[in-house]
Write an enzyme that holds these catalytic residues in place. Structure first.
Site, PDB file in Angstrom:
ATOM      1  N   ASP A  51      49.571 -39.340  -7.870  1.00 31.44           N
ATOM      2  CA  ASP A  51      48.397 -38.521  -8.180  1.00 31.44           C
ATOM      3  C   ASP A  51      48.804 -37.174  -8.766  1.00 31.44           C
ATOM      4  OD1 ASP A  51      46.909 -40.555  -7.029  1.00 31.44           O
ATOM      5  OD2 ASP A  51      46.732 -39.541  -5.093  1.00 31.44           O
ATOM      6  N   SER A  52      49.847 -36.570  -8.180  1.00 34.13           N
ATOM      7  CA  SER A  52      50.277 -35.257  -8.647  1.00 34.13           C
ATOM      8  C   SER A  52      50.934 -35.343 -10.018  1.00 34.13           C
ATOM      9  CB  SER A  52      51.218 -34.606  -7.632  1.00 34.13           C
ATOM     10  OG  SER A  52      52.345 -35.417  -7.383  1.00 34.13           O
TER      11      SER A  52
END
Length: 356
Positions: A311-312
């Site tokens: 996600d990051s």
């Protein structure tokens, strides 16, 4: 083709942003993160490096985690994590906006406060009938297992998106992102915004999110697919996608090229596929060619938690995309963001980004 690292990791100048440039839609979940052992995983029939939806047999686990010393609460959910990281990288208040559903409870209030403090403009739909969704983040030796209990997050309806004050945010945004998990809740919302993006020349992006999305939600995924300009995923998800398409290959480069070549609804933007492979190079399929980019390796002694690494990475990638940077710089932003987040517990990061 492999990119020269000396060119990849150059410093770039920050550009001024407009508010609401990047919009995310997804399942907001309050992450309940705790360090556990293999016996805990076995008790609930869970495996590391996997993400699933909670079944009845998992429900007691959430109470057990809440009572556990050292449990950490973080505003989470895959799409919200990505938007939070992009906002952190951009360092411009309200450059991002996020929509999803929460319950009318303390967990919902807590999550809204956390995201707002980080500069994200959140516009949650509040459901009166269900509690705010949660996600158990079970960490063993720096690796994790995710178990999501959607609850109120599953109550999001396209009607909320169509409210004048919310649709005004859609019209203002130029970039849209959803993790594939949102296909389990409101594929209608994804289609509405995806078609809007195609009709107006904007950019719509999605993450495959998990193998089960490719396997169990193939129909809504493929309905949205022609509208996707950027598609993210890891090598396991890419192989699951290929298997569901009946492609007789497990080669990630070949799969990425085949994914990019599938039909598009609009010719305004070409389709770009971005596949992460853990510590191995990032694979990008663009214009019928494969380019690989090295990742920033974090020493094992500094590795805390791989939760939200993917996600990051996407958040860092998008932070550069929305300011007009090319793919190499977008990947640089993604690898930087992921390298910082995995040195912290949950999807958390320092107050200020040192990327620029």
């Amino acid at each position: 083709m492999e990119v020269d690292c000396r060119n990849l990791f150059k410093v770039t100048k920050k550009r001024k942003l407009t508010e609401g440039l990047l919009m995310g839609m997804g399942n907001p979940l309050l992450d309940i993160s705790a360090v556990v052992d293999h016996a805990f995983l076995n008790r609930y029939q869970l495996t590391l490096n996997n993400a699933i939806l909670a079944e009845e047999k998992h429900y007691p686990m959430f109470a057990e985690l809440a009572a556990k010393h050292g449990t950490i609460y973080v505003a989470g959910g895959a799409t919200q994590n990505t938007i939070r990281v992009a906002q952190w990288m951009l360092q411009s208040p309200n450059a991002t906006v996020f929509c999803g559903a929460i319950g009318r409870d303390n967990f919902g209030i807590r999550m809204q406060s956390l995201a707002t403090e980080e500069g994200v403009h959140v516009r949650y739909y509040e459901d009166r009938t269900a509690a705010t969704g949660t996600c158990a983040v079970l960490v063993v030796g720096g690796e994790r297992s995710l178990v999501a209990y959607l609850s109120a997050a599953a109550k999001f309806k396209v009607d909320h998106l169509q409210k004048p004050e919310i649709w005004a945010l859609v019209e203002k945004a130029q970039y849209f992102y959803s993790a594939g998990f949102f296909l389990t809740v409101s594929p209608e919302s994804i289609m509405l915004v995806a078609k809007h993006a195609a009709a107006t020349g904007k950019t719509f992006m999605m993450n495959l999110a998990a193998s089960y999305i490719c396997e169990l939600y193939k129909d809504p995924l493929m309905a949205a697919y022609p509208y996707l300009d950027y598609i993210f995923g890891n090598e396991v998800e890419a192989k699951s996608f290929a298997q569901m398409q009946g492609w007789q290959t497990s080669n990630v480069n070949t799969i990425a090229l085949m994914m990019a070549a599938l039909p598009k609804a609009s010719g305004t933007h070409k389709r770009i596929i971005v596949i992460t492979q853990g510590v191995d190079p990032v694979v990008v399929a663009e214009d019928g060619k494969i380019t690989t980019f090295p990742v920033l390796l974090v020493p094992k002694v500094k590795l805390v938690d791989t939760n939200a690494a993917g996600d990051s990475f996407v958040g860092g990638f998008l932070s550069q995309l929305v300011v007009g940077k090319g793919v190499a710089e977008c990947v640089r932003g993604g690898t930087y963001a992921a390298s910082i987040v995995i040195q912290h517990s949950g999807c958390t990061f320092p107050k200020k980004s040192s990327f620029y």
